[in-house]
Design a protein around this motif. Structure first.
Motif, short mmCIF file in Angstrom:
data_model
loop_
_atom_site.label_atom_id
_atom_site.label_comp_id
_atom_site.label_asym_id
_atom_site.label_seq_id
_atom_site.Cartn_x
_atom_site.Cartn_y
_atom_site.Cartn_z
N GLU A 284 10.15 -41.02 -2.25
CA GLU A 284 9.55 -42.26 -1.78
C GLU A 284 8.40 -42.73 -2.66
O GLU A 284 7.63 -41.92 -3.19
N LEU A 285 8.29 -44.06 -2.78
CA LEU A 285 7.15 -44.72 -3.40
C LEU A 285 6.51 -45.63 -2.36
O LEU A 285 7.22 -46.28 -1.60
N ILE A 286 5.18 -45.67 -2.32
CA ILE A 286 4.48 -46.52 -1.36
C ILE A 286 3.47 -47.39 -2.09
O ILE A 286 2.63 -46.88 -2.84
N LEU A 287 3.57 -48.70 -1.86
CA LEU A 287 2.63 -49.65 -2.45
C LEU A 287 1.75 -50.24 -1.35
O LEU A 287 2.21 -50.49 -0.24
N ARG A 288 0.49 -50.48 -1.70
CA ARG A 288 -0.41 -51.22 -0.82
C ARG A 288 -0.42 -52.67 -1.25
O ARG A 288 -0.61 -52.98 -2.42
N ARG A 289 -0.17 -53.55 -0.30
CA ARG A 289 -0.20 -54.98 -0.55
C ARG A 289 -1.11 -55.64 0.48
O ARG A 289 -1.31 -55.14 1.58
N GLU A 290 -1.60 -56.81 0.11
CA GLU A 290 -2.37 -57.60 1.06
C GLU A 290 -1.87 -59.03 1.00
O GLU A 290 -1.70 -59.61 -0.08
N ASP A 291 -1.62 -59.57 2.17
CA ASP A 291 -1.10 -60.93 2.30
C ASP A 291 -1.92 -61.64 3.36
O ASP A 291 -2.27 -61.05 4.38
N GLU A 292 -2.21 -62.92 3.14
CA GLU A 292 -3.07 -63.65 4.08
C GLU A 292 -2.45 -63.75 5.47
O GLU A 292 -3.15 -63.91 6.46
N ARG A 293 -1.12 -63.64 5.55
CA ARG A 293 -0.45 -63.78 6.84
C ARG A 293 -0.35 -62.46 7.61
O ARG A 293 -0.21 -62.46 8.82
N VAL A 294 -0.39 -61.34 6.91
CA VAL A 294 -0.18 -60.05 7.58
C VAL A 294 -1.29 -59.04 7.32
O VAL A 294 -1.31 -57.97 7.92
N GLY A 295 -2.21 -59.36 6.45
CA GLY A 295 -3.27 -58.41 6.12
C GLY A 295 -2.75 -57.32 5.20
O GLY A 295 -1.89 -57.56 4.34
N VAL A 296 -3.24 -56.11 5.38
CA VAL A 296 -2.86 -54.98 4.53
C VAL A 296 -1.59 -54.32 5.08
O VAL A 296 -1.53 -53.97 6.27
N VAL A 297 -0.60 -54.17 4.23
CA VAL A 297 0.63 -53.47 4.60
C VAL A 297 0.96 -52.44 3.53
O VAL A 297 0.57 -52.57 2.36
N HIS A 298 1.67 -51.40 3.94
CA HIS A 298 2.21 -50.42 3.02
C HIS A 298 3.71 -50.65 2.92
O HIS A 298 4.41 -50.61 3.95
N VAL A 299 4.19 -50.89 1.72
CA VAL A 299 5.61 -51.16 1.50
C VAL A 299 6.24 -49.91 0.87
O VAL A 299 5.78 -49.43 -0.16
N HIS A 300 7.29 -49.40 1.52
CA HIS A 300 7.92 -48.14 1.13
C HIS A 300 9.26 -48.40 0.44
O HIS A 300 10.07 -49.19 0.94
N PHE A 301 9.49 -47.71 -0.68
CA PHE A 301 10.75 -47.81 -1.42
C PHE A 301 11.29 -46.42 -1.69
O PHE A 301 10.53 -45.47 -1.90
N PRO A 302 12.61 -46.28 -1.74
CA PRO A 302 13.15 -45.00 -2.21
C PRO A 302 12.94 -44.88 -3.72
O PRO A 302 12.88 -45.90 -4.43
N ARG A 303 12.80 -43.68 -4.21
CA ARG A 303 12.71 -43.48 -5.66
C ARG A 303 14.07 -43.73 -6.32
O ARG A 303 14.15 -44.39 -7.36
N PHE A 304 15.12 -43.20 -5.68
CA PHE A 304 16.46 -43.33 -6.25
C PHE A 304 16.93 -44.78 -6.14
O PHE A 304 16.92 -45.36 -5.06
#
Length: 311
Positions: A284-304
């Motif tokens: 797994e890879l996890i990114l931190r993003r911030e969006d004015e509509r949702v605030g801070v979210v962690h977006v998870h992706f598979p490595r493969f």
């Protein structure tokens, strides 16, 4: 504990896979219907640009790709297991093969002219043209190449004959004996074909496969209730992302926590998602993003099946 929210639409084959995963686990979930085509502004507020269907949201954590969703649902409820003990490698690897190779054949067979005429018979010519244009964009720029309908028809009997033989000789009622991620990965491609009388015979001609398919579909979709996309965004906005996994892992390409990166699928739907790298593990890879509509979210992706690059 936050509710499980699935962003999907009824005719998406990978969404059907996710719905079956939820049903197998006997989980309750919220259903957010999204557009089959771009733009998807509410969804991309959560994902940062990832456009494939479905997406699983748990509070302020957003999970992309059904392969990773299965692992998240395994954390939610350990049993029954998607990855039975001692068969983790074979079931996960078979599922990855099916989600690429078998699904690629199913897409070509579904989108041959005779099938399209039936599947989209109630839509206007403009709507059909728009949908096909969207799918052309979805499948451009990545490593996935569209099989011709002729080649898909040529190779399909081999896939199905092997599957029929496996199921005839299997001691249990499912692939590899007990139900696993392998069954749900395969079932959704066949479900896609069974939607019309044009392609359904490609599945129905195989008795053991048809009986197995009925058993897999019998798990159903679990208990769900509708939710609007606006409500889902509000859930994310009011939630705090979950704690990061506790895994020690040496990132092979030297990416470091805190680095600004871009993650994207490699096969199709390769729209990049930019953010701060919070976690890089074996799966797994996890990114931190911030969006004015949702605030801070962690977006998870598979490595493969995904790539990561410095921004």
């Amino acid at each position: 504990m936050s509710e499980l929210i699935l962003h999907h639409y009824p005719t998406s084959p990978f969404a059907e896979k996710a719905r079956l995963l939820l049903g197998f686990k006997g989980l309750s979930w919220r259903s957010v219907n999204i557009s089959p085509v771009m733009p998807k502004p509410d969804l991309t507020a959560l994902t940062g640009g990832y456009r494939k269907t479905p997406v699983l949201q748990v509070g302020a954590d957003v999970y992309c790709d059904t392969a990773l969703m299965a692992r998240r649902l395994e954390q939610e409820k350990a049993l029954p297991a998607f990855f039975p003990e001692g068969q983790e490698m074979i079931t996960a690897t078979f599922a990855a093969w099916v989600d690429s190779v078998v699904f690629q054949h199913a897409v070509s067979l579904v989108f041959q002219p005779a099938s399209v005429a039936v599947r989209f018979g109630k839509l206007s010519p403009e709507a059909i043209k728009g949908f096909l244009a969207d799918r052309a964009g979805l499948f451009s720029g990545g490593s996935a190449t569209r099989l011709s309908a002729e080649q898909a028809r040529h190779q399909w009997p081999t896939i199905m004959a092997r599957l029929e033989q496996q199921l005839q000789r299997e001691q249990g009622d499912f692939l590899f004996g007990e139900p696993s991620i392998a069954d749900f990965a395969l079932a959704h491609s066949l479900w896609f074909l069974k939607a019309t009388h044009v392609t359904s015979p490609l599945v129905d001609a195989y008795p053991a496969v048809s009986a197995w398919f009925g058993r897999v579909m019998g798990f159903g979709h679990g208990a769900f209730s509708e939710m609007t996309s606006e409500e889902a965004l509000e859930v994310a906005r009011n939630a705090t992302p979950a704690a990061l996994p506790d895994e020690q892992f040496d990132e092979p390409n030297g990416f470091e926590v805190g680095q600004q990166v871009v993650v994207a699928a490699t096969d199709y739907g390769v729209d990049p998602v930019a953010g701060e790298l919070l976690f890089a593990g074996s799966e797994e890879l996890i990114l931190r993003r911030e969006d004015e509509r949702v605030g801070v979210v962690h977006v998870h992706f598979p490595r493969f099946g995904f790539r990561i690059e410095a921004q």
